[in-house]
Structures are given as C-alpha cells and as structure tokens.
Design an enzyme around this catalytic site. Sequence first.
Site, mmCIF file in Angstrom:
data_model
loop_
_atom_site.group_PDB
_atom_site.id
_atom_site.type_symbol
_atom_site.label_atom_id
_atom_site.label_comp_id
_atom_site.label_asym_id
_atom_site.label_seq_id
_atom_site.Cartn_x
_atom_site.Cartn_y
_atom_site.Cartn_z
ATOM 1 N N GLU A 139 0.901 3.862 1.843
ATOM 2 C CA GLU A 139 1.665 4.154 3.216
ATOM 3 C C GLU A 139 2.556 3.300 3.526
ATOM 4 O O GLU A 139 3.516 3.588 4.060
ATOM 5 C CB GLU A 139 0.511 4.225 3.997
ATOM 6 C CG GLU A 139 -0.857 5.152 3.796
ATOM 7 C CD GLU A 139 -1.919 4.623 3.028
ATOM 8 O OE1 GLU A 139 -3.041 5.129 3.348
ATOM 9 O OE2 GLU A 139 -1.560 3.693 2.434
ATOM 10 N N HIS B 265 0.996 -1.299 0.004
ATOM 11 C CA HIS B 265 -0.026 0.135 -0.035
ATOM 12 C C HIS B 265 0.876 1.199 0.244
ATOM 13 O O HIS B 265 2.163 1.036 0.491
ATOM 14 C CB HIS B 265 -0.863 0.157 1.121
ATOM 15 C CG HIS B 265 -1.880 -0.907 1.126
ATOM 16 N ND1 HIS B 265 -3.157 -1.060 1.844
ATOM 17 C CD2 HIS B 265 -2.164 -2.025 0.556
ATOM 18 C CE1 HIS B 265 -3.838 -2.034 1.761
ATOM 19 N NE2 HIS B 265 -3.220 -2.764 0.837
#
Length: 224
Positions: free
Chosen positions: A64, A62
């Site tokens: 992040e 992801h």
Amino acid sequence: MFMQIDPLWREAFALAWEAFCRGNVPVGCLIVNGAGQVVARGQNAIFDDHTVTPLAGTDLAHAEMVALSRLRIAEHNTTDYTLYTTLEPCPMCFGAIAMTGLKQVRYAARDGVAGSAVLSRATPYLVGKRITLLWEESPLEVFQIALSTAFELERQHPKQQRTLGAWRAHCPAGVQVGGDLFAQGYFSTAVRDRWPVEQVYAEVMANLTAKSGAEAAAGLGEVD
C-alpha cells in the site's frame, strides 16, 4: 476459475505472487480512480532493492505504501479513488491511506496480526476521514492466507507460531492448505518453474476443495 475473478483482484494477486517469488511478503495493491482505471500499483518490497521502488529495502515498503507513494498531489484527486489490497492494511498503511485522502478501501483477507481496519473509528480525526473499508468475504482470503503461511514457514521468523495462530483464528483453511502445500514443496517448485498466479490459485483451491470433501466424509462416517 481464476479468470472468473474481478480483473482488479486478479491483477492485485498477480502482484502479490510476484512479490512472493522475489522473496517478499506476498501482498499486492492497486489504486483505482472513479472511472475504474488503475492509477497506481504496489507490491511488498521490504527485501528488494531500490530498482523496484525508492522505498525498497525498508520497513516502509508495504504494498500500500509503495502504491500511495506513486500518487503526486498535482496529478490526482484521491477522494474518489479506491484502494484494493490483498491483505488488510496495517497501522502504518492505514495512516498513510487516511493522510492521502482516499475514502474507499477493499481488502481480500483479514490480518489477525497487524490488520487495522478498526482504526477507522479510533479517533475523532480518523472518524472524520469517513473511510469505508470493505472485506471481500470470498475464497480470495484463503488464497492470500495460504501464500502468507507459506512465506512465514519459509522464513522461519521467531514469532512464526504466533503469526500463524492469529491467521488461523480467522481463516483456518488458508493456514492448513498453505502449510500442506509448503510441506509438499509445491511453492518452491512453483517459484523455481515460474508458474503463473492462476496456476497457483487453482492448486490452492483444489486442495481446499479436497480438504473440505475429506472433512465432510469424515463427518458422515462419525454419524454412521
């Protein structure tokens, strides 16, 4: 229009659009230090290969997580850092944010599917982390959800309708505009011709304005 947005959000959405163009979930992320300098960048890479990030090709990739994985303990004091992400962090990303020590998170769009900002109050341990999460409440949410909608329509996931319904509950305009432009073939053309993020943003906002104008006109017609 796009150039009037905070430069940090412009860069985050440029990363999200790059991810979309490579066939990934359109999410971009920046980590910024107390002086406002970008110290790490990330974009979703779950369908990429290792040349993009060591996490690529896994469910861990992801935006992040990619950005956080670039922070070396010896080089960073994360307590005054802020994470900018175009979509509300999921449980995995929120947990990584907490364990990395960041205290400030800003996200452009709510995620009715996996968004987990509520985890900041879920346990005494997480409450003690004192993480502040701020939803921007701006047209950026429409842009993010439009991109996300187009991605989901393209990949035809079995849970597509459930996903779109969850986003529609928070941002019906984003789902509508994203769906309309996808049906017109706009996004496939934009990817093929390598249109920049500012051009795509302008088109999404133009369609949003047109849709709002049409709805207002229809409402006036009903009153008459």
